[in-house]
Every structure is written in C-alpha cells, then in structure tokens.
Design a protein around this motif. Structure first.
Motif, PDB file in Angstrom:
ATOM      1  N   LYS A   1      -6.386 -16.722 -27.401  1.00 24.89           N
ATOM      2  CA  LYS A   1      -5.646 -16.081 -26.368  1.00 24.89           C
ATOM      3  C   LYS A   1      -5.821 -14.707 -26.619  1.00 24.89           C
TER       4      LYS A   1
ATOM      5  N   THR B   1     -15.077 -13.148 -22.067  1.00 26.94           N
ATOM      6  CA  THR B   1     -13.762 -13.880 -21.967  1.00 26.94           C
ATOM      7  C   THR B   1     -13.945 -15.133 -21.151  1.00 26.94           C
TER       8      THR B   1
ATOM      9  N   GLU C   1      -4.726 -17.549 -17.886  1.00 28.29           N
ATOM     10  CA  GLU C   1      -4.909 -16.840 -19.067  1.00 28.29           C
ATOM     11  C   GLU C   1      -6.303 -16.626 -19.742  1.00 28.29           C
ATOM     12  N   ARG C   2      -6.620 -15.406 -20.130  1.00 26.64           N
ATOM     13  CA  ARG C   2      -7.801 -15.177 -20.720  1.00 26.64           C
ATOM     14  C   ARG C   2      -7.803 -15.339 -22.096  1.00 26.64           C
ATOM     15  N   PHE C   3      -9.073 -15.978 -22.536  1.00 26.92           N
ATOM     16  CA  PHE C   3      -9.430 -16.281 -23.780  1.00 26.92           C
ATOM     17  C   PHE C   3     -10.901 -15.674 -24.277  1.00 26.92           C
TER      18      PHE C   3
ATOM     19  N   ILE D   1     -10.907 -21.395 -29.277  1.00 30.19           N
ATOM     20  CA  ILE D   1     -10.452 -20.231 -28.424  1.00 30.19           C
ATOM     21  C   ILE D   1      -9.362 -19.338 -28.940  1.00 30.19           C
TER      22      ILE D   1
END
Length: 96
Positions: free
Chosen positions: A7, A33, A39-41, A5
């Motif tokens: 970020k 996502t 945190e978005r991945f 993944i």
C-alpha cells in the motif's frame, strides 16, 4: 507465481516519504501503481526503484525531472556495460 503489493500510504509512512513525491513519480511514468478497493498499491518488483528514487530525492536533493534524467543515464550505462561484456566475450574467441 504470486506478486506481492504494498500500500502506497504504508510505504510513505514507513519510509517517511511524501505522498506527493510518489504521485509525481507516477505522473511522469517512473513507477506504476494499481488501485484496489480505492487504495493505491505498488508492486513489490518496483520497490527497489522507488527506494532508489526516494534516496536520490531526499538524500541528494534531486528533483523529479533530475531523477528521470538520472534514471535514463543509469539505464544507458547499464546497457553499455552489458554490451562491453558481450564484446569482450566475442573477442576472446579470437585470442590464441
């Protein structure tokens, strides 16, 4: 099998893409996502599509709705090309 993944903020920084652009792509369902620890991945297998959409948007100045329409057209073309190949193979069976 391990899935990598990336970020979203790092992708945007590296590719000089706007975070709002990525958010818009997600809102209309072009990418997905994941949120991990706030945190978005994005999954690595979607990076090719995200790069393509960013190219269309920034290089060709296509808006989000246009990207969605273009993606649908490209998908249909790829399906038709596959169907043509399949039909050509079937026709070869009948050739002397």
């Amino acid at each position: 099998m391990k899935t990598s993944i990336v970020k979203i903020t790092e992708y945007c920084s590296y590719c000089q893409a706007d975070l709002d652009f990525v958010n818009s792509l997600e809102e209309i369902g072009l990418i997905e996502t994941s949120v991990i620890d706030g945190e978005r991945f994005i999954h690595e297998d979607q990076l090719r599509d995200l790069d393509r959409y960013a190219n269309w948007h920034y290089e060709m100045e296509i808006n989000i709705e246009g990207i969605d329409a273009l993606r649908n057209a490209v998908t249909k073309i790829q399906h038709l090309q596959s169907e043509i190949l399949y039909l050509k193979e079937k026709l070869r069976m009948y050739e002397p």
